[in-house]
Design an enzyme around this catalytic site. Structure first.
Site, PDB file in Angstrom:
ATOM      1  N   SER B 278       0.846  -1.222   0.107  1.00  0.00           N
ATOM      2  CA  SER B 278       0.000  -0.055   0.148  1.00  0.00           C
ATOM      3  C   SER B 278       0.858   1.250   0.011  1.00  0.00           C
ATOM      4  O   SER B 278       0.479   2.255  -0.379  1.00  0.00           O
ATOM      5  CB  SER B 278      -0.753  -0.030   1.103  1.00  0.00           C
ATOM      6  OG  SER B 278      -1.575  -0.936   1.190  1.00  0.00           O
ATOM      7  N   GLY B 311      -0.270  -7.785 -12.876  1.00  0.00           N
ATOM      8  CA  GLY B 311      -1.127  -8.226 -13.867  1.00  0.00           C
ATOM      9  C   GLY B 311      -0.474  -8.113 -15.204  1.00  0.00           C
ATOM     10  O   GLY B 311      -0.036  -7.180 -15.387  1.00  0.00           O
ATOM     11  N   ARG B 443     -37.207 -21.455  -5.554  1.00  0.00           N
ATOM     12  CA  ARG B 443     -37.143 -22.416  -4.447  1.00  0.00           C
ATOM     13  C   ARG B 443     -38.072 -22.476  -3.451  1.00  0.00           C
ATOM     14  O   ARG B 443     -38.418 -21.314  -2.935  1.00  0.00           O
ATOM     15  CB  ARG B 443     -35.775 -22.356  -3.896  1.00  0.00           C
ATOM     16  CG  ARG B 443     -35.246 -23.226  -2.961  1.00  0.00           C
ATOM     17  CD  ARG B 443     -35.087 -24.493  -3.329  1.00  0.00           C
ATOM     18  NE  ARG B 443     -34.475 -25.452  -2.322  1.00  0.00           N
ATOM     19  CZ  ARG B 443     -34.134 -26.461  -2.348  1.00  0.00           C
ATOM     20  NH1 ARG B 443     -34.215 -27.072  -3.616  1.00  0.00           N
ATOM     21  NH2 ARG B 443     -33.513 -27.157  -1.598  1.00  0.00           N
ATOM     22  N   GLY B 527     -26.721 -24.941  -0.410  1.00  0.00           N
ATOM     23  CA  GLY B 527     -25.491 -25.692  -1.132  1.00  0.00           C
ATOM     24  C   GLY B 527     -25.434 -25.405  -2.663  1.00  0.00           C
ATOM     25  O   GLY B 527     -24.283 -25.530  -3.226  1.00  0.00           O
ATOM     26  N   GLU B 550      -5.747  -1.747  -6.002  1.00  0.00           N
ATOM     27  CA  GLU B 550      -6.121  -0.476  -6.215  1.00  0.00           C
ATOM     28  C   GLU B 550      -6.271   0.447  -4.871  1.00  0.00           C
ATOM     29  O   GLU B 550      -7.038   1.071  -4.991  1.00  0.00           O
ATOM     30  CB  GLU B 550      -7.148  -0.148  -7.134  1.00  0.00           C
ATOM     31  CG  GLU B 550      -6.962  -0.878  -8.567  1.00  0.00           C
ATOM     32  CD  GLU B 550      -6.712   0.205  -9.655  1.00  0.00           C
ATOM     33  OE1 GLU B 550      -6.567   1.502  -9.398  1.00  0.00           O
ATOM     34  OE2 GLU B 550      -6.385  -0.274 -10.679  1.00  0.00           O
TER      35      GLU B 550
END
Lengths: 754, 754
Positions: B278, B311, B443, B527, B550
């Site tokens: 940082s 990256g 559901r 689940g 970031e």
């Protein structure tokens, strides 16, 4: 080569030169920084300057002998390096000169080098053989003693198990494809079975020691290795084996228990269905007794009625199948039946269909699958018949007449599994905390602009607040679960309903705690915590599902609350809400103590640290929530609202009650336990951990206490401040505390923890 | 007690009265709504009026017997309740009268009550034992209209992008090995670059449209496909491309920008170091200008000073390397230099070492790696020299003299990336919520024993409370981030410090919100949520790190707090704590409004739903925390404690301030936005979402408000009840609300969402 008799001008640069050259990473820019400093340094004579610049020639670096000489000069200086000096190396140099020369002012040019090159104690403290004032962690307490207190009666079992974990089969390794991962986990299970751990909870005659508390303890320790291994172990020995042991009778034990314990018979526990996760009573699979053939026919009626998420589904040859038992056309409720699902060649039996559940967020070493049964026929004897049987005449018979009571008695025998899930969650939290704390005791970030050394993460108050209450909670929950398992395993305990209520609540709050803690640890380790090699990420993925399996936490907390409501006496489990209400009638009057105003605003340390205050506060909350929720339900019912709907309306209230009850329970057990610790030093430490736990939780629910007028604003702030202060007070001991979890070194391979 | 023979005038009100009283949540403003309606209702006789108003007396409420009688009247009516009638309860009432009376026109006064009190079928359908024509979701609102409001100025860009996402290259698939995953993501990046999305934020001459808001919008939409793709895209075009665009000058733009936008030049953004996550100012990599060769030498001095977590490290051929720029022996602070790291054959350049970071918790389609430089030489021209340059004479020059200001100006140009991270987190939260809500609308679990059909998960109050405030928050944060990006992209905005403070705070609270929401969604799906195929698990792993990269949230919140403290005017960024303190001196007097007692205990709906109340409460908190933290710091400093240490001591206080400020900011922006919505129907909906957001957050921090005496216990409880009630009121629309996120159907392939 200079002699020992360096001038002051040179001597002060020796530690810097040694540090600079010993790393051999000196770039031109760094050389120019040092040169600049020397040029502007008035304490350096012309002759000194010549020598010093000569030592900065990259093309002609100092010889090894010269370096050794420098090192000797430093090592023999008898000067101590104090790491938390503002400019540790410059100060060290200054002290060296003071030994030999009368005048030794602090040299700002050295400071410039130290700053510009970013030289830090952790760059060089390993280079010098001198005394170093480190102060990262205190050794006032002994982690072995702490560990021993936690291990308690299971010390021997745990110590042996931890030794066994040294086997290379348990080494950490990334396994990305489920096939490779599962193959390895199966090998680990075979290894553990071979060592006798699989049968641990079984009677001696079947290879065990009937030691359920020991089983739970090693189960937690498995989380130090891998979540998939622990869960697969639990499915094979705890669920499958446990169902045979506890729902079956001698004929089943004799046939299957030894083979199960040795992992020669692999089994699964087929309860959950796609259409019915938490609502076990509503499962649709049928087990119909066919008189003509004296056999039971297992059948999956609809497309969503398949067994779902069944662990060991791909490896096992037998399943404990939970189904609606229908005898002579009458549904006798849910029973378990042993069903062979694969033959000797590992081919599926006729009528059995199994599908891989595929990849999951975690636990990819466990082979979860879906199972369908199409008219699968097994002998009548395969019914696990301890609580309900079919007679040779084809009649159903059970000693427990009430079907609801029968159902919950059967499920109740499996409560041990819930304790183990909580233990495993706790193990995951401990490991994550150990890694995060060890990292925070090494990692430095930011500093005062005038200081060269950055601060340890662990020295930031916010970091202490993030990790320390969680460490304290681990101690509380460890002691709680040990106690609960001991009670549960007591053969003299006949009525297990109270402990079911307790376990339902504790499993919920502890698995949530575990998830929150692991997440906090991941974030506290920053990007490093995100790398698999640092082992927190796997814990996150694995432990996540613990809040759902062996009972969804939201469902369990309501179960716990209903248990509290009916004071463990009525059939609260039976969905017989009216029974609960009847009982409530008797105690609907508010028996709560009136709140003592002296309590409300007492911010004295002695009071705030007194367990009497904590217990009163926790108990007040449980009773008050019980009373108010009961009143609300009664009022709704009086208005003609059906009981089921009334319970729905107070659902969030019930969840609050379930949590409050569980926290009170954990704290009470822990506080009772601390009284039994024999030596005063550790007793005081445990007491402090208990205080932090209690105040942390009072703080978390301060809104409620303020609403009730139980505390006032001043007291609420005082509690917050005490939580922060206790976290800071425990800072010097936090390293020893996480070492006290006893996680074997070989299970802490995370690079950031070393 | 009235008989069954109610007059028509009374009978039509019976269902309303029963609903109103059974819940007991009636506040005075709501009673007056009902009274007004009755007064203006011509169908009500004088005698009816007397009875009806008598039933609205809060001090003398109807007896339980009366309520039961009402209920019997309803239950015996033989009228069917049709939930998707436009005004179901009014229509139900009308039908009841039609049974008994010849004339039964629709009564608009009843409609008024139904609308104004927000009475909805899920409030009362369980209260009546009548036939119910149930609906899963209401179509009162239109999800396309909602989506259009959110898309705003970027509607065209977003619509086109979503169409492009239909390409099979974006289909969801499990990719377990990082190599295969990365290869696929790279293909997706190339595809997006080809379509022109990579260059979107660049000037037209380099292939773009200079549309940063559009870039941010499509960035969020990428999360509907895959987190790795979004992050890789962000690294290539936002970070690497952004550094060239914003820190470089025309020569760099001409050389590299077009190729970067087309992904022909792949680049990485090498800022973070292993030793310095940082703390960017503390990075150790050096860039030393060598006059003799007119070149810059990039060097990694120590073993932990390598670039970390970079990256694109394995795919890229160039890196924007952040390093301490040393010119003529003087450190000029952190600057960025373009460094070729691979040649045309993708072989590493001499002196460059790159190591794969390995597997991570998520984002395994992104090739993160570590980079070391050993005396790597690049031409002077490679310095990204917008804010600091080396002249041909070898002198350092910058238009910004203050090194600290220069540093933060450079970093400030990269603030857009933080907005994008927050947007991506929001996108993840939206997708998880869409899946969880769609699942909960399908559901069913548990039921009343007398009912055949189990209840939908979404009909459980606890489930509504888990998901609905999160849905509302998504709307608030969406609008907030759109607004912030617009402000940030405004070329007329010269001083970006205020927006930096805002972004630091918003990025923190929104990424934490995203993590919490995704976790809640995972658990809410049980689940099923744990299976990769249902797509929540990947979101969990991917979004997790957003709280860290970031800018670590804890660090950013303190940055935000310091920004607030110095009222955006001082150099709070410069770690110049003394500057902050100087400013504070001027405003240390408490300018807070005294708390109005009428506020403290006002629990009326009109008040609780009034944005004036919310804004006052949020603003009060921000100002109060600012004042108290400033006082604490001042007191420490007066005692001689160094400013840095004083700030450490109030660290948790600063975090609270940073959060409070950010929540106030988001709510204020959202409330201003709702005023601009042109049609009243959607405006009312957005207003309601704002109210839920505000009350939810006041509830979350009720402890603080109670401590301050800003609210009393009764008001605190009322706020909690309103949060629950609003969550229930929004129940019929929750399906449409998540559809309003506009997630393309082809991105919602999760089986549980279909």
């Amino acid at each position: 080569m200079k002699t020992n008799n360096y001038s002051a001008g040179i001597l002060q640069y020796i530690p810097f030169f040694y540090v600079i050259w010993s790393d051999d990473l000196l770039s031109y820019s760094e050389i120019s920084v040092v040169k600049n400093a020397i040029e502007q340094d008035d304490t350096v004579t012309k002759e000194d300057y010549k020598y010093l610049t000569q030592c900065l020639d990259k093309k002609n670096p100092p010889s090894n002998n010269e370096l050794k000489h420098w090192k000797n000069t430093i090592d023999n200086s008898n000067v101590k390096l104090v790491e938390n000096d503002t400019y540790p190396l410059s100060t060290f140099s200054q002290k060296m000169i003071c030994h030999h020369f009368a005048a030794c002012p602090f040299n700002t040019h050295l400071k410039e080098i130290e700053i510009n090159l970013g030289i830090q104690p952790n760059h060089y403290n390993h280079l010098f053989e001198i005394e170093i004032d480190k102060e990262i962690t205190s050794n006032f307490y002994d982690s072995n003693e702490i560990d021993t207190i936690l291990k308690g009666a299971q010390t021997k079992v745990i110590d042996e198990f931890r030794k066994d974990l040294k086997n290379p089969i348990f080494n950490w390794q990334t396994r990305r494809t489920k096939e490779a991962f599962r193959t390895h986990v199966l090998k680990q299970i075979a290894f553990l079975a071979e060592k006798g751990y699989g049968a641990m909870a079984f009677p001696e005659v079947y290879g065990g020691t009937e030691n359920m508390p020991g089983y739970a303890a090693i189960f937690e320790n498995m989380m130090f290795v891998d979540g998939s291994m622990a869960v697969k172990f639990g499915v094979q020995f705890g669920l499958f084996g446990g169902s045979i042991q506890k729902l079956g009778t001698k004929k089943h034990h004799d046939l299957y228990l030894s083979a199960t314990g040795k992992a020669n018979l692999l089994g699964s526990f087929a309860m959950t269905e796609t259409g019915h996760g938490s609502n076990v009573r509503g499962i649709k699979t049928t087990a119909t007794y066919d008189e003509k053939t004296d056999s039971i026919v297992i059948h999956t009626p609809g497309k969503n009625d398949n067994k779902e998420y069944i662990g060991n589904a791909l490896d096992s040859t037998m399943a404990s199948v939970f189904a609606q038992l229908i005898v002579k056309g009458k549904n006798q409720g849910v029973h378990a039946i042993l069903v062979p699902i694969r033959d000797k060649n590992h081919q599926l039996m006729a009528g059995v269909t199994i599908e891989d559940n595929g990849y999951k967020l975690g636990l990819n070493g466990v082979d979860n699958g879906k199972i369908w049964f199409h008219q699968v026929r097994v002998p009548r004897e395969n019914l696990l018949n301890k609580y309900g049987d079919i007679t040779p005449e084809g009649n159903y018979h059970s000693a427990i007449e009430n079907p609801s009571k029968r159902f919950f008695t059967m499920l109740g025998t499996l409560v041990g599994g819930r304790i183990c899930v909580a233990r495993a969650g706790l193990g995951g939290a401990k490991k994550a905390l150990a890694i995060a704390v060890k990292h925070a005791l090494k990692r430095r970030q930011f500093n005062d602009s005038i200081k060269i050394q950055e601060d340890l993460l662990m020295d930031y108050p916010s970091h202490q607040l993030r990790l320390t209450p969680a460490v304290a909670s681990c101690f509380v929950y460890d002691v709680t679960l040990t106690h609960i398992m001991k009670t549960y395993s007591d053969p003299n305990l006949v009525d297990k309903r109270k402990i079911e209520t307790q376990v339902a609540g504790l499993k919920s709050i502890i698995t949530w705690f575990a998830n929150d803690t692991i997440q906090e640890c991941r974030e506290a380790c920053g990007g490093k915590g995100y790398l698999l090699e640092n082992q927190i990420a796997d814990l996150k993925g694995d432990v996540d599902i613990f809040t759902t399996f062996e009972g969804d936490n939201h469902v369990l907390l309501q179960l716990a609350a209903k248990g509290v409501l009916s004071d463990f006496k009525s059939e609260f489990n039976s969905a017989g809400f009216t029974a609960v209400l009847k009982l409530l009638g008797a105690r609907i009057s508010d028996k709560l103590n009136t709140i003592n105003p002296a309590y409300t605003n007492n911010v004295d340390k002695d009071h705030l640290y007194n367990p009497k205050f904590h217990k009163h506060a926790f108990n007040f909350r449980t009773r008050r929530l019980t009373y108010t929720v009961a009143m609300r339900i009664r009022d709704y019912v009086k208005k003609g609202i059906p009981a089921y709907q009334a319970f729905l309306k107070v659902q969030t209230h019930l969840l609050a009650l379930g949590k409050a009850y569980s926290i009170e329970l954990a704290y009470t057990i822990f506080d009772d336990f601390t009284a039994t610790i024999s030596d005063d030093k550790n007793k005081a430490l445990f007491k402090k951990l208990g205080v932090l736990y209690a105040l942390h939780h009072l703080r978390k629910d301060a809104t409620w206490y303020l609403e009730q007028g139980y505390i006032n604003g001043t007291k609420s702030k005082a509690i917050r401040q005490r939580v922060e202060r206790l976290s800071t007070e425990l800072r010097p001991h936090i390293g020893v505390l996480v070492d006290g979890f006893g996680i074997p070194e070989h299970c802490l391979e995370a690079p950031i923890a070393n």
